[in-house]
Motif scaffolding. Structure first.
Motif, PDB file in Angstrom:
ATOM      1  N   ALA A 483       0.862  -1.188  -0.025  1.00  0.00           N
ATOM      2  CA  ALA A 483      -0.127   0.041   0.189  1.00  0.00           C
ATOM      3  C   ALA A 483       0.885   1.203  -0.044  1.00  0.00           C
ATOM      4  O   ALA A 483       0.587   2.148  -0.665  1.00  0.00           O
ATOM      5  N   LEU A 484       2.006   1.284   0.841  1.00  0.00           N
ATOM      6  CA  LEU A 484       2.931   2.374   0.834  1.00  0.00           C
ATOM      7  C   LEU A 484       3.368   2.573  -0.479  1.00  0.00           C
ATOM      8  O   LEU A 484       3.218   3.710  -1.083  1.00  0.00           O
ATOM      9  N   GLN A 485       3.745   1.754  -1.165  1.00  0.00           N
ATOM     10  CA  GLN A 485       4.558   1.671  -2.511  1.00  0.00           C
ATOM     11  C   GLN A 485       3.328   2.337  -3.536  1.00  0.00           C
ATOM     12  O   GLN A 485       3.597   3.112  -4.409  1.00  0.00           O
ATOM     13  N   HIS A 486       2.051   1.938  -3.351  1.00  0.00           N
ATOM     14  CA  HIS A 486       1.117   2.216  -4.197  1.00  0.00           C
ATOM     15  C   HIS A 486       0.575   3.582  -4.081  1.00  0.00           C
ATOM     16  O   HIS A 486       0.214   4.340  -4.939  1.00  0.00           O
ATOM     17  N   ASN A 487       1.042   4.252  -2.732  1.00  0.00           N
ATOM     18  CA  ASN A 487       0.542   5.528  -2.487  1.00  0.00           C
ATOM     19  C   ASN A 487       1.638   6.557  -2.999  1.00  0.00           C
ATOM     20  O   ASN A 487       1.311   7.710  -2.603  1.00  0.00           O
ATOM     21  N   ALA A 488       2.613   6.142  -3.467  1.00  0.00           N
ATOM     22  CA  ALA A 488       3.948   7.015  -3.581  1.00  0.00           C
ATOM     23  C   ALA A 488       3.302   7.947  -4.819  1.00  0.00           C
ATOM     24  O   ALA A 488       3.874   9.396  -4.419  1.00  0.00           O
ATOM     25  N   ARG A 489       2.318   7.910  -5.558  1.00  0.00           N
ATOM     26  CA  ARG A 489       2.120   8.839  -6.457  1.00  0.00           C
ATOM     27  C   ARG A 489       0.658   9.412  -6.028  1.00  0.00           C
ATOM     28  O   ARG A 489      -0.075  10.290  -6.781  1.00  0.00           O
ATOM     29  N   ALA A 490       0.124   9.017  -4.926  1.00  0.00           N
ATOM     30  CA  ALA A 490      -1.207   9.572  -4.599  1.00  0.00           C
ATOM     31  C   ALA A 490      -1.016  10.917  -3.678  1.00  0.00           C
ATOM     32  O   ALA A 490       0.200  11.192  -3.321  1.00  0.00           O
ATOM     33  N   LEU A 491      -2.114  11.629  -3.620  1.00  0.00           N
ATOM     34  CA  LEU A 491      -2.146  12.760  -2.796  1.00  0.00           C
ATOM     35  C   LEU A 491      -2.033  12.805  -1.445  1.00  0.00           C
ATOM     36  O   LEU A 491      -3.068  11.705  -1.007  1.00  0.00           O
TER      37      LEU A 491
END
Length: 691
Positions: A483-491
């Motif tokens: 999840a952390l890696q998925h959120n790298a480009r999230a706001l």
């Protein structure tokens, strides 16, 4: 006798001095300017009338010009009015952006738009040699000094912290050169030593301040929480992610090599350092906390705030809060500060005492002693060293280290810390099994010339944030790492970082449940669960002028760029096929389906600076320089019926487009159109129409 240092108005005195210097400078400029004007020009009725007319025209332009955004007249001293105003702004923005997500800008760290402001400064060099160093609670004369000196005697006087405004110097204790001074009452001590040089028997002396750790036994951990994770937050003031990439190349490489996840969509939520640190350390904005600003002349302090230090102290943690510029301290410059030190180990009094002998920062490289040194060591390195020492103490540990002296006034100085920061990051890997490591900036440059550019403005809003989960947690919760890696480009925001820290520590009960009225999500989300890609700035509690998200807007058919963009793509396609001579027929434009322009929101472009001392309300009359504009276009061409979509960048100052084949898609089949060149130039198949 104890010497008392009172710094009730340390920041105010510093500010007053700057204002006085500025007034003197303006007076000189005014006198010089008046000397160039014809004498008694203002006594002419014609000139006076002209001056009045010009002033009136400027006033009318400002009031009625549609390009100037003005704010409603707010009483910025009334806190409740500000809170209501910001809440209403977020709710209005939510109606426009709810569910639309965030297009994170892809900014080239080495774009000329920003690198033009980079400069190489002399390396920080510190003179002399400190005679005494402390390791944990033991302070002693170092071997290198004893090798060349004899008959050494040192006098130690503790620097005793009382409040953020007051400290005292303790009574003297004499210690022989071969003996040890134990830190018991304070982490910091003033030292004065005398001795004789071995080579010529001449008298020698040294004095300075040094620091270590007095024994502070932690409280017992609650049952079942004896093995909680450690937390290290290591921050730099005024550090954008792109700025870190440009000036800290070895450290940036270390972050990538050591498995940190860089949060590219990490967005500030307000002006200045408090707007970042209050949410990270309390889970709340400044306006949601008691009003303890100096300007209110009340006796309130930050002791009642829900700082994470306090929660973790009760949970059995050793705690440390290290910040290195007390004259502009995050919680002291505008606020009343703490009556009791907020963590077990705290550097404010140490640095206040150091200011007594600190030289002026102006032209520091020309002086005999560097402004950026503590004795024989650069100040940033002292901060790294004391952080490493803290991590060697036993038990559960939480530390927040924040370095400002080499970034706040001139970010170019941060390059001095690159080697030591990279080495520090590598050293932290010995603790990676059970330690959450966060490397961060509070915001990007706020006052430098780079902020007048669009990229500079966006970089201010996109500070550095890199996170490395404890290895033990990553194994136990593999979905959290994904999840952390998925959120790298999230706001993401400082509120999310606070929730993430609590999540790592299994303390979710302390999450802030606040939700912007009308939003689908709480303002704070943990980064250890997937953050919805349709999350908008307003849902995350970010006002429009702080939002770095970009939006694609339709370009109308009567806009010159509607035709200009389509023609640029057509010309580029024809330039590609021209490389094979006359085998391919030049294409002609048959239709343009649409043109989109990518823009930052108008509030961001118009934002100039804070309108009030607290940064609650902004001035919106900036003319931000836009060097590049991104476009998307869809066209149809003949002969045949080729359909293309492309992204391109318009270079404003050069009046030309930058296009690359990787950014062009042919969206319909070309079948046999390129048969004449397919074997020899297959990369041109999407573009060629054979004769």
């Amino acid at each position: 006798m104890k010497r008392v240092r009172l710094y009730k108005n340390a920041a105010d005195c510093s500010l007053l001095l700057k204002i006085q210097q500025k007034i003197k400078f303006m007076r000189r400029r005014f006198r010089f300017s008046m000397a160039l004007l014809p004498k008694r020009w203002h006594r002419s009725r014609r000139n006076a009338a002209m001056a009045i007319i010009v002033a009136s025209l400027f006033a009318l332009y400002y009031i009625y010009s549609p390009t100037v955004i003005t704010e409603k007249d707010l009483d910025i001293t009334r806190r409740a009015a500000i809170i209501e105003y910001i809440e209403n702004k977020l709710q209005e923005a939510l109606k426009l952006d709810k569910g639309m997500g965030c297009e994170i800008p892809e900014l080239d760290p080495f774009s000329r738009e920003v690198t033009q402001f980079d400069k190489e400064l002399p390396k920080i060099k510190c003179e002399g040699q400190d005679w005494v160093k402390c390791y944990h609670s033991k302070c002693r004369v170092i071997d290198g000094v004893k090798d060349h000196h004899k008959d050494i005697t040192c006098t130690f006087r503790d620097i005793l912290h009382h409040t953020d405004r007051q400290y005292t110097i303790g009574p003297p204790t004499q210690v022989g050169g071969d003996d040890v001074y134990e830190l018991k009452e304070s982490d910091h001590v003033k030292v004065a030593c005398v001795g004789r040089r071995k080579d010529d028997n001449k008298k020698a002396d040294w004095s300075g301040n040094t620091l270590g750790f007095r024994p502070v036994p932690p409280l017992p951990s609650p049952a079942g929480r004896e093995d909680s994770f450690n937390v290290v937050i290591f921050g730099f003031d005024t550090t954008a992610r792109n700025g870190f990439i440009r000036r800290m190349k070895k450290s940036w490489q270390a972050l990538k090599d050591l498995g940190f996840t860089v949060m590219e969509g990490y967005n500030i939520i307000g002006d200045g350092t408090p707007a970042a640190l209050f949410p990270i350390l309390t889970g709340k904005n400044e306006l949601e906390l008691p009003d303890v600003r100096k300007s209110k002349h009340n006796n309130g302090s930050l002791d009642s705030f829900p700082f994470i230090f306090y929660k973790l102290k009760q949970d059995g943690y050793r705690t440390a809060y290290f910040e290195d510029m007390p004259n502009i301290g995050t919680f002291q410059y505008r606020f009343n500060g703490f009556r009791r030190q907020p963590a077990d180990h705290y550097l404010r009094s140490f640095y206040l005492e150091d200011l007594v002998a600190r030289p002026s920062p102006s032209h520091w490289w020309k002086g005999k002693k560097s402004y950026y040194c503590l004795g024989d060591t650069p100040q940033f390195k002292v901060m790294i060293n004391i952080t490493e020492q803290f991590l060697e103490l036993g038990g559960k540990r939480f530390i927040f280290t924040f370095i400002a002296d080499i970034t706040h006034d001139d970010f170019n100085l941060i390059k001095n810390a690159d080697d030591d920061t990279a080495a520090f990051l590598h050293s932290l890997m010995s603790r990676a099994e059970d330690t959450l490591i966060v490397v961060m900036g509070d915001h990007g440059p706020r006052y430098a010339n780079v902020r007048d550019t669009l990229q500079g403005k966006l970089e201010e809003r996109l500070p550095l944030l890199a996170v490395r989960l404890p290895a033990r947690l990553a194994r136990a919760r593999p979905h959290a790492q994904r999840a952390l890696q998925h959120n790298a480009r999230a706001l993401t925001t400082p509120h999310d970082l606070h929730s993430t820290i609590l999540d790592v520590l299994d303390m979710r009960q302390h999450w802030n449940p606040y939700k912007v009225r009308g939003a689908d999500y709480t303002r704070a989300l943990t980064m250890l669960e997937p953050i919805p890609r349709n999350r908008s700035c307003s849902e995350a509690g970010i006002e429009p002028h702080w939002c770095a998200c970009l939006a694609w807007q339709n370009v109308s058919t009567d806009d010159p760029f509607f035709e200009k963009t389509a023609q640029a793509l057509l010309d580029y396609i024809n330039s590609l096929v021209a490389t094979v001579g006359d085998l391919c027929v030049p294409r002609t434009l048959t239709s343009t389906a649409w043109v989109l322009r990518q823009r930052a929101n108008s509030r961001l472009l118009a934002f100039k600076n804070a309108r009030d001392a607290d940064g609650y309300v902004g001035h919106f009359d900036a003319k931000t320089k836009v060097a590049n504009e991104n476009y998307q276009v869809k066209i149809a061409v003949g002969p045949g019926h080729g359909i293309y979509e492309a992204s391109m960048t318009y270079l404003v100052n050069e009046d030309k487009f930058m296009i690359h084949t990787r950014d062009i898609s042919r969206t319909n089949a070309y079948r046999s159109e390129p048969d004449c060149i397919s074997k020899t130039h297959p990369h041109l198949n999407p573009y060629c129409y054979c004769r």
